[in-house]
Design a protein around this motif. Structure first.
Motif, mmCIF file in Angstrom:
data_model
loop_
_atom_site.group_PDB
_atom_site.id
_atom_site.type_symbol
_atom_site.label_atom_id
_atom_site.label_comp_id
_atom_site.label_asym_id
_atom_site.label_seq_id
_atom_site.Cartn_x
_atom_site.Cartn_y
_atom_site.Cartn_z
ATOM 1 N N VAL A 1 5.210 -73.856 -0.874
ATOM 2 C CA VAL A 1 5.508 -73.194 0.403
ATOM 3 C C VAL A 1 4.343 -72.322 0.835
ATOM 4 O O VAL A 1 3.936 -72.334 2.009
ATOM 5 C CB VAL A 1 6.811 -72.374 0.295
ATOM 6 N N LEU A 2 3.761 -71.555 -0.104
ATOM 7 C CA LEU A 2 2.629 -70.699 0.249
ATOM 8 C C LEU A 2 1.438 -71.520 0.733
ATOM 9 O O LEU A 2 0.751 -71.135 1.680
ATOM 10 C CB LEU A 2 2.234 -69.833 -0.947
ATOM 11 N N ARG A 3 1.194 -72.655 0.103
ATOM 12 C CA ARG A 3 0.098 -73.525 0.559
ATOM 13 C C ARG A 3 0.350 -74.007 1.982
ATOM 14 O O ARG A 3 -0.557 -74.001 2.823
ATOM 15 C CB ARG A 3 -0.051 -74.717 -0.390
ATOM 16 N N ARG A 4 1.580 -74.395 2.266
ATOM 17 C CA ARG A 4 1.904 -74.871 3.615
ATOM 18 C C ARG A 4 1.761 -73.758 4.641
ATOM 19 O O ARG A 4 1.291 -73.994 5.765
ATOM 20 C CB ARG A 4 3.315 -75.436 3.633
ATOM 21 N N LEU A 5 2.169 -72.558 4.277
ATOM 22 C CA LEU A 5 2.020 -71.439 5.211
ATOM 23 C C LEU A 5 0.550 -71.127 5.474
ATOM 24 O O LEU A 5 0.174 -70.788 6.598
ATOM 25 C CB LEU A 5 2.736 -70.194 4.666
ATOM 26 N N ARG A 6 -0.296 -71.263 4.438
ATOM 27 C CA ARG A 6 -1.736 -71.034 4.637
ATOM 28 C C ARG A 6 -2.322 -72.054 5.594
ATOM 29 O O ARG A 6 -3.248 -71.764 6.349
ATOM 30 C CB ARG A 6 -2.471 -71.093 3.294
ATOM 31 N N GLU A 7 -1.774 -73.275 5.560
ATOM 32 C CA GLU A 7 -2.297 -74.346 6.409
ATOM 33 C C GLU A 7 -1.866 -74.209 7.861
ATOM 34 O O GLU A 7 -2.428 -74.857 8.742
ATOM 35 C CB GLU A 7 -1.841 -75.700 5.853
ATOM 36 N N ARG A 8 -0.854 -73.383 8.117
ATOM 37 C CA ARG A 8 -0.403 -73.206 9.496
ATOM 38 C C ARG A 8 -1.459 -72.462 10.305
ATOM 39 O O ARG A 8 -2.126 -71.566 9.801
ATOM 40 C CB ARG A 8 0.885 -72.376 9.543
ATOM 41 N N GLY A 9 -1.566 -72.806 11.550
ATOM 42 C CA GLY A 9 -2.439 -72.049 12.443
ATOM 43 C C GLY A 9 -3.885 -72.073 12.034
ATOM 44 O O GLY A 9 -4.574 -71.069 12.074
ATOM 45 N N LEU A 10 -4.356 -73.272 11.602
ATOM 46 C CA LEU A 10 -5.774 -73.434 11.246
ATOM 47 C C LEU A 10 -6.201 -72.459 10.172
ATOM 48 O O LEU A 10 -7.272 -71.859 10.218
ATOM 49 C CB LEU A 10 -6.659 -73.266 12.501
ATOM 50 N N ARG B 1 -1.190 -64.837 7.435
ATOM 51 C CA ARG B 1 -1.154 -63.567 8.158
ATOM 52 C C ARG B 1 -0.060 -63.592 9.212
ATOM 53 O O ARG B 1 0.705 -62.647 9.364
ATOM 54 C CB ARG B 1 -2.509 -63.290 8.820
ATOM 55 N N TRP B 2 0.016 -64.686 9.965
ATOM 56 C CA TRP B 2 1.013 -64.774 11.024
ATOM 57 C C TRP B 2 2.429 -64.883 10.478
ATOM 58 O O TRP B 2 3.383 -64.558 11.146
ATOM 59 C CB TRP B 2 0.701 -65.974 11.922
ATOM 60 N N GLU B 3 2.577 -65.376 9.234
ATOM 61 C CA GLU B 3 3.897 -65.572 8.657
ATOM 62 C C GLU B 3 4.160 -64.573 7.530
ATOM 63 O O GLU B 3 4.879 -64.857 6.582
ATOM 64 C CB GLU B 3 4.022 -67.012 8.117
ATOM 65 N N SER B 4 3.583 -63.356 7.626
ATOM 66 C CA SER B 4 3.706 -62.397 6.531
ATOM 67 C C SER B 4 5.155 -62.040 6.237
ATOM 68 O O SER B 4 5.533 -61.834 5.089
ATOM 69 C CB SER B 4 2.896 -61.134 6.841
ATOM 70 N N SER B 5 6.001 -61.975 7.255
ATOM 71 C CA SER B 5 7.414 -61.665 7.018
ATOM 72 C C SER B 5 8.074 -62.792 6.236
ATOM 73 O O SER B 5 8.945 -62.546 5.389
ATOM 74 C CB SER B 5 8.149 -61.434 8.340
#
Length: 200
Positions: free
Chosen positions: A114-123, A128-132
């Motif tokens: 999940v963390l890897r996928r969140l890092r891939e979001r938004g280039l 940062r954008w999904e910190s919550s």
């Protein structure tokens, strides 16, 4: 028929939902998050919290989905994280009580995935954008293991296309073949990701 696609932020809900829409004839995506965005925009910034805690969000999502299910002929797909059983009952439980054919799936993955996928979001700026989402990730993953949130689908090593095919097979929906090349599939998923970057 309603397909509610649950799971943590970064679990693959949006990608799976739009893959289903692309390949299941007559299907539409109705994203409950947009009701929350509207409520946030009506609320002064200092008063904003989790929009799911607003009864107006839960009632609004139920009302809109109830209307769409009654008037639209094809499958309706709702990608949304819901981890509280009482909120789940107020939306999904009510829709079932209304007589709708509701199928619920929770897409799960390991924390690192999940963390890897969140890092891939938004280039690459997704964390940062999904910190919550990151702060709530462990609690979210734990709660979604509950049997009430079945059917569970573990997606760590399963491509989006295969997840969509499993959902279609489970619910008896016809799904078109996936004719994307690997490159075209990656470009398609990147486009979906960019369209759904959250600024609210």
């Amino acid at each position: 028929m309603l397909l509610w696609i649950n799971g943590p932020f970064g679990g693959g809900k949006t990608q799976t939902s739009f893959e289903l829409q692309r390949r299941v004839p007559g299907s539409v995506v109705c994203d409950p998050e947009h009701v929350g965005f509207g409520l946030h925009r009506m609320t002064p910034a200092g008063l904003r919290g989790d929009f799911q805690d607003l009864a107006a969000w839960r009632a609004g999502v139920h009302e809109v989905l109830d209307m769409v299910l009654r008037k639209h002929d094809g499958p309706v797909i709702a990608p949304m994280t819901v981890v509280r059983l009482d909120y789940f009952a107020q939306i999904i439980g009510r829709l079932r009580a209304d007589g709708h054919d509701v199928h619920h799936f929770t897409l799960l993955a390991q924390r690192a995935t999940v963390l890897r996928r969140l890092r891939e979001r938004g280039l690459g700026r997704g964390i940062r954008w999904e910190s919550s989402a990151v702060r709530r990730l462990d609690d979210c993953l734990e709660r979604l293991q509950a049997p009430e949130f079945a059917e569970h689908i573990h997606t760590d090593h399963v491509p989006v296309a295969a997840v969509a095919e499993r959902i279609a097979s489970t619910t008896g929906l016809d799904i078109a073949p996936n004719n994307d090349s690997r490159l075209r599939g990656r470009l398609r998923r990147a486009a979906v990701g960019v369209r759904h970057i959250r600024f609210d």
